[in-house]
Design an enzyme around this catalytic site. Structure first.
Site, PDB file in Angstrom:
ATOM      1  N   VAL A   1      36.288  38.818  39.239  1.00 51.96           N
ATOM      2  CA  VAL A   1      36.899  39.652  40.291  1.00 51.96           C
ATOM      3  C   VAL A   1      38.404  39.444  40.211  1.00 51.96           C
ATOM      4  O   VAL A   1      38.866  38.306  40.327  1.00 51.96           O
ATOM      5  CB  VAL A   1      36.423  39.211  41.694  1.00 51.96           C
ATOM      6  CG1 VAL A   1      36.977  40.165  42.752  1.00 51.96           C
ATOM      7  CG2 VAL A   1      34.917  39.136  41.792  1.00 51.96           C
ATOM      8  N   HIS A   2      39.148  40.500  39.991  1.00 48.34           N
ATOM      9  CA  HIS A   2      40.603  40.306  39.919  1.00 48.34           C
ATOM     10  C   HIS A   2      41.399  41.530  40.364  1.00 48.34           C
ATOM     11  O   HIS A   2      42.608  41.471  40.496  1.00 48.34           O
ATOM     12  CB  HIS A   2      41.032  39.981  38.482  1.00 48.34           C
ATOM     13  CG  HIS A   2      41.072  41.195  37.576  1.00 48.34           C
ATOM     14  ND1 HIS A   2      39.942  41.766  37.047  1.00 48.34           N
ATOM     15  CD2 HIS A   2      42.100  41.958  37.153  1.00 48.34           C
ATOM     16  CE1 HIS A   2      40.278  42.806  36.325  1.00 48.34           C
ATOM     17  NE2 HIS A   2      41.584  42.965  36.364  1.00 48.34           N
ATOM     18  N   ARG A   3      40.734  42.649  40.579  1.00 45.17           N
ATOM     19  CA  ARG A   3      41.473  43.898  40.751  1.00 45.17           C
ATOM     20  C   ARG A   3      42.301  43.889  42.034  1.00 45.17           C
ATOM     21  O   ARG A   3      41.850  43.401  43.070  1.00 45.17           O
ATOM     22  CB  ARG A   3      40.486  45.065  40.725  1.00 45.17           C
ATOM     23  CG  ARG A   3      41.083  46.330  40.193  1.00 45.17           C
ATOM     24  CD  ARG A   3      40.054  47.212  39.527  1.00 45.17           C
ATOM     25  NE  ARG A   3      39.737  46.744  38.191  1.00 45.17           N
ATOM     26  CZ  ARG A   3      40.567  46.795  37.152  1.00 45.17           C
ATOM     27  NH1 ARG A   3      41.768  47.319  37.275  1.00 45.17           N
ATOM     28  NH2 ARG A   3      40.204  46.330  35.982  1.00 45.17           N
TER      29      ARG A   3
ATOM     30  N   ASP B   1      34.537  43.444  38.714  1.00 44.15           N
ATOM     31  CA  ASP B   1      35.366  44.627  38.990  1.00 44.15           C
ATOM     32  C   ASP B   1      36.245  44.932  37.784  1.00 44.15           C
ATOM     33  O   ASP B   1      37.161  45.743  37.867  1.00 44.15           O
ATOM     34  CB  ASP B   1      36.190  44.463  40.277  1.00 44.15           C
ATOM     35  CG  ASP B   1      37.223  43.348  40.204  1.00 44.15           C
ATOM     36  OD1 ASP B   1      37.356  42.705  39.134  1.00 44.15           O
ATOM     37  OD2 ASP B   1      37.900  43.117  41.220  1.00 44.15           O
TER      38      ASP B   1
END
Ligand code: UD1
Ligand code: UDP
Length: 357
Positions: free
Chosen positions: A201-203, A278
């Protein structure tokens, strides 16, 4: 022919690696210009090391900043390098600020821009990536669309069909080239893992929103508890910063580790029972590797993965994430890979060479 490969972030290094290898293999005059958008060892240099790529000839070391700061510094630096090196082509890949700056700097200097992975669209203009990819596509002279659907997106926007070529996605080249390097490694015993799910998850729209970030982490905990698997989560530095700021403490069944090198990550993906992500590239790799995927977003510019049956869009509601994870766990792979045959980089080079004739 002289080619400049402009890159700056983890996914660009990975997806450009087959192109760089092909340029080297054919003895084409080329150089790599790194903007320095990513710079931590585990987001940058480790990929040059494990993919056995030469260090970039130029590194602008722009580092992190606001979108304007990052892009502005890159434009200034890229223009200087291009003025000195005068390549015939500039190749950019994907949808980052580096791509926007590389394409803009080059086109204003009348240097032909080739956009690798052209034509992806999420339909969501609040994403910085959507703005970057639309601008890059519309200033490029060669558009390398990974799939028929991405080509159709370009044609719908009035792009000249003669500059578009469907090449497949260079991520297939990267997966195939690099999986062969990891045979014999047992990632479960290396990391003391039983059955597990893999998460990334990084967006920006997920981790910079405390509400969405909290829902995602709660969703991962719920999935882990209900479906009885540990969740391994290599944490992107942007997410690490936001998780620390938020004070959220993910439960013990979420194993947060530092980002890992590409070969280790490929193994983690291949051996996982399910991937929750994501990331754009991770959705593609899950589909290619036959591992079910749940996407923690409200939209995707990779609809091919959903049509193939390899991916579901869950958003961030924990109950919906659990429902999608349960559904995807019942699917056992076996879908067709929509992203090509692993020869995309060669097609891209063929096109550059044809244009020079
Ligand atoms: C960028 C891309 C995104 C891509 C992602 C790949 C843009 C607009 N976004 O997002 O599309 O999916 O890269 O991973 O180009 N940081 C470090 N070390 C690093 C890099 C970043 O600590 O090597 C931290 C910094 O706190 C920085 C933050 O991460 O402020 C965000 O970095 P940035 O490059 O601006 O965007 P990404 O979220 O990495
Ligand atoms: N990746 C990696 N190590 C990690 C996490 C991801 O090598 O710890 C790779 C992954 O295999 C994929 C790419 O990074 O090829 C995806 O990058 P990211 O998710 O940062 O960006 P996006 O694809 O969303 O732009």
């Amino acid at each position: 022919m002289k080619v400049a490969v402009v890159l700056g972030t983890r996914p660009e290094i990975i997806k450009m690696s087959p192109v760089i290898r092909a340029l080297e293999g054919r003895g084409v005059d080329h150089f790599v210009l790194h903007t320095g958008q990513h710079y931590s060892h585990n987001m940058d240099r480790v990929f040059f090391e494990v993919l056995k790529l030469n260090p970039p000839k130029y590194n602008l070391n722009v580092g992190s900043g606001t979108h304007g700061e990052e892009t502005g510094k890159m434009l200034i630096g890229i223009e200087k390098v291009l003025a000195e090196a005068r390549p015939d082509y500039v190749l950019v890949e994907g949808d980052t600020n580096t791509v926007l700056a590389g394409a803009l700097a080059a086109v204003k200097m009348h240097i032909s821009v080739g956009h690798v992975e052209a034509g992806l669209r999420s339909g969501d203009m609040s994403m910085p990536e959507e703005i970057n990819r639309i601008v890059a596509d519309h200033v490029s002279q060669l558009l390398f669309a990974p799939t028929e659907a991405s080509m159709q997106n370009l044609l719908r926007e009035g792009v000249d069909p003669s500059i578009v070529l469907v090449t497949g996605n260079t991520i297939v080249d990267a997966v195939l080239q690099n999986l062969s390097l990891v045979e014999g490694r047992d990632i479960r015993s290396e990391l003391h893992l039983d059955k597990y799910f893999l998460a990334t998850v990084h967006r920006q729209e997920n981790v910079d929103s405390p509400e969405r970030l909290e829902r995602i982490l709660r969703g991962l905990e719920l999935v882990s508890e209900e479906l009885g698997r540990e969740v391994v989560y290599p944490v992107h530095p942007r997410a690490r910063k936001r998780i620390c700021e938020s004070g959220i403490l993910p439960g013990a069944s979420i194993r947060m580790i530092d980002p890992v090198d590409y070969l280790t990550f490929l193994l983690l993906e291949r051996e996982a029972d399910l991937i929750l992500t994501d990331s754009g590239g991770v959705q593609e790799e899950a589909c290619i590797l036959g591992v079910p995927c749940v996407t923690l977003r409200d939209n995707t510019e990779r609809p091919e993965t959903i049509e193939a049956g390899a991916n579901m869009l869950a958003g961030t509601n924990p109950m919906r994430v659990l429902a999608c994870a349960s559904e995807m766990l019942r699917r056992k792979g076996g879908w067709a890979n929509p992203f090509g045959d692993g020869r995309s980089a060669l097609r891209i080079l063929d096109a550059l060479e044809r244009k020079r004739e």
